[in-house]
Design an enzyme around this catalytic site. Structure first.
Site, short mmCIF file in Angstrom:
data_model
loop_
_atom_site.label_atom_id
_atom_site.label_comp_id
_atom_site.label_asym_id
_atom_site.label_seq_id
_atom_site.Cartn_x
_atom_site.Cartn_y
_atom_site.Cartn_z
N GLU A 23 -1.21 -5.53 -8.35
CA GLU A 23 -0.43 -4.95 -7.24
C GLU A 23 -1.28 -3.83 -6.67
OE1 GLU A 23 2.22 -6.04 -6.03
OE2 GLU A 23 3.47 -6.99 -7.54
N CYS A 83 2.69 2.56 -1.51
CA CYS A 83 1.86 1.40 -1.18
C CYS A 83 2.43 0.71 0.05
CB CYS A 83 1.80 0.44 -2.36
SG CYS A 83 3.42 -0.10 -2.93
N GLU A 129 -7.04 2.64 3.51
CA GLU A 129 -5.74 3.16 3.07
C GLU A 129 -5.81 4.70 3.05
OE1 GLU A 129 -4.49 2.57 -1.03
OE2 GLU A 129 -2.50 2.00 -0.33
#
Ligand code: NAD
Length: 523
Positions: free
Chosen positions: A242, A276, A374
């Site tokens: 993940e 996330c 990110e």
């Protein structure tokens, strides 16, 4: 020869990110500690599996009751270690875990029970087929700091109910929350060896990966995920990964600007943008772009920034200085390349070292780091598009594919667009809450990861499938065994015709030819 030289024991220091106060120092697990924990868990797993699903479901029910009773205390422990507002700790962490337990209590039986597999091929009609779901044995879990309770707890509950033992290596930044999880589980009836926490850093995680675990569930950055995948490939260890995200939000020309701008502000700044599933890229139809950007800026300026322990705080601190530096460098890069700062755009040193003002940037481009890497911080970068095709192209122009959202008054149109976006989850008219839907699978495509957690598919990751085939005619040789010859070949052709020929006549003739097989002499 004895030596006075001692290898210094690494320490894990848990710090309150809002105040800088040291909460606790703990010894960091070394390789030997990790292997010892794994050996203990391995030895205890079979007995846990033998207790049966009914017993394990009862333990989960007990856990749910104990967590509910301690909800405020656990929420405070989360806020103390990560900084997010108390309400977020309660809703995005404790509630998510309570509901995951509810899902498993209600549904684990249906997912994990043996499943008959009916056979279509006439050659195998005389057999019964069953799918049996067996625990992997020992599941290693490595988790990040941003959701230090809900991420490891939801994964752990699924692993345990399926009959596995678990060794959890939580983030070095949030060991105390993981220890709270352990105390809740142990008090609920999970034996201490069956669920263990090894407090440690990256090398401790790497040691867990080298130890004899049967499956690894990893949540963290893409960079670490790639290292994990490479090491797991060496030993063919099954993994769930993940990883990070750069989630796009598409605001179509018929969207409600007030609702969508509130969603963008919450989606970008919840947990100080350290989710996330954060909104990390905002794409807005040109006809709404300026009014949407101004609405976001105005709502952002109203946010109350501060210590998450204060009930009125909307946005807390970031976790640590290194994370603030990444945000700062992305914002500075965007500004240098022509982005407009509509709100924030700076640190808030008067509040403490880890505070960065929630920031809205307009006129960003895909050449800027803020739209490619990110950021994992409180920044909402906005860009205009002219039509739906362009919006989809922009959304898909990313190495990530965790989640996305589409905003429109026409849900059918939203659904059509959602199907064209490359992501593990696409929400129409909502953001992030998919993580709290216990029935929904969570996971990404592209660099955002492999496999799923949560829901039925998350539970399926915690078992290996065994196909059990039982022949109902133990006294009969199988026709396809040795003793071949030309007539057998023709009989088999007939058998194929009987099942698969298009015309009825050919199928009937095939059946007559195939019938000869019953008189066949075999070895
Ligand atoms: P990270 O990759 O730095 O660390 C994650 C975990 O891996 C920590 O426990 C760390 O100690 C451990 N680790 C570090 N190096 C390791 C190694 N070589 N071998 C084994 N373990 C090692 O990530 P982070 O900063 O803790 O978390 C933030 C990242 O996690 C972000 O990229 C975020 O998007 C991602 N994330 C993803 C999800 C998801 O569900 N997809 C959820 C939350 C966070």
């Amino acid at each position: 020869m004895a030596t006075d030289l001692q290898i210094p024991v690494r320490r894990i220091v848990s710090v309150n990110p809002a105040t800088g106060e040291v909460l606790r120092e703990l010894a960091c697990a070394g390789e030997a500690d990790v292997f010892a924990a794994v050996a203990r868990a391995r030895a205890a797993q079979a007995a846990w599996a033998e207790l049966g699903l009914r017993h394990r479901i009862a333990v989960l029910r007990e856990f749910q009751g104990k967590l509910h009773a301690r909800k405020s205390e656990i929420a405070a422990a989360i806020t103390g270690e990560v900084g997010k507002p108390l309400v977020e700790s309660l809703v995005t962490e404790v509630l998510v875990v309570l509901d995951a337990a509810r899902f498993l209590v209600d549904r684990a039986w249906r997912v994990l029970r043996d499943e008959p597999i009916p056979h279509g091929n006439l050659a195998t009609k005389l057999k019964s087929g069953w799918l049996v779901r067996e625990p992997h044995g020992l599941v290693g879990i490595i988790s990040p700091w941003n959701y230090p309770f809900s991420i490891p707890a939801t994964e752990t509950l699924a692993a345990l109910v399926a009959g596995n033992a678990v060794v959890l290596k939580p983030s070095e930044l949030t060991p105390l929350v993981a220890l709270e999880l352990a105390s809740l589980l142990h008090a609920s009836g999970v034996p201490e060896e069956v669920f263990q926490v090894v407090v440690g850093d990256g090398p401790a995680g790497a040691a867990l990966l080298r130890s004899p675990i049967d499956k690894l569930v990893f949540t963290g950055s893409v960079a670490t995920g790639k290292r994990i995948a490479a090491a797991a490939a060496e030993r063919l260890l099954p993994v769930v990964l993940e990883l990070g995200g750069k989630d796009p939000m598409l605001v179509l020309d018929d969207a409600n600007v007030d609702v969508a701008s509130s969603a963008a502000v919450w989606g970008a700044f919840v947990n100080a943008g350290q989710a996330c599933l954060s909104v990390e890229r905002g794409y807005v139809h040109r006809s709404l772009y300026e009014s949407f950007a101004q609405a976001c800026a105005q709502k952002t300026k109203q946010l109350r920034i501060g210590n998450g322990m204060h009930p009125n705080t909307d946005v807390g601190p970031m976790i640590r200085e290194q994370q603030v530096q990444i945000v700062e460098s992305h914002v500075e890069d965007a500004k240098a390349r022509g982005a407009r700062v509509l709100a924030g755009g700076k640190r808030l040193p008067e509040l403490g070292v880890n505070f960065y003002a929630p920031t809205v940037l307009a006129d960003v481009t895909h050449d800027m780091r803020i739209m490619r890497e990110e950021t994992f911080g409180p920044v909402l970068p906005l860009m205009a598009f002219d039509n739906d095709d362009e919006a989809v192209r922009m959304a898909n122009d990313s190495e990530y594919g965790l989640a996305a959202s589409v905003w429109t008054r026409d849900s059918k149109r939203g659904e059509r667009l959602a199907r064209r976006i490359h992501a593990g989850t696409v929400m129409v008219n909502d953001v992030i809450s998919c993580f709290g839907i216990s029935e929904a699978p969570h996971g990404g495509v592209k660099a955002s990861g492999l496999g799923r957690t949560h829901g039925r598919f998350g539970l399926e990751e915690m078992v290996r499938l065994k196909y059990l085939d039982v022949d109902r005619m133990p006294g009969m040789k199988k026709v396809w065994w040795h003793g071949y010859g030309e007539s057998f070949r023709r009989q088999m052709e007939g058998f194929l015709d009987m099942q698969f020929a298009r015309g009825l006549g050919m199928r009937v003739r095939g059946a007559f030819r195939a019938a000869g097989v019953l008189r066949r002499r075999q070895l």
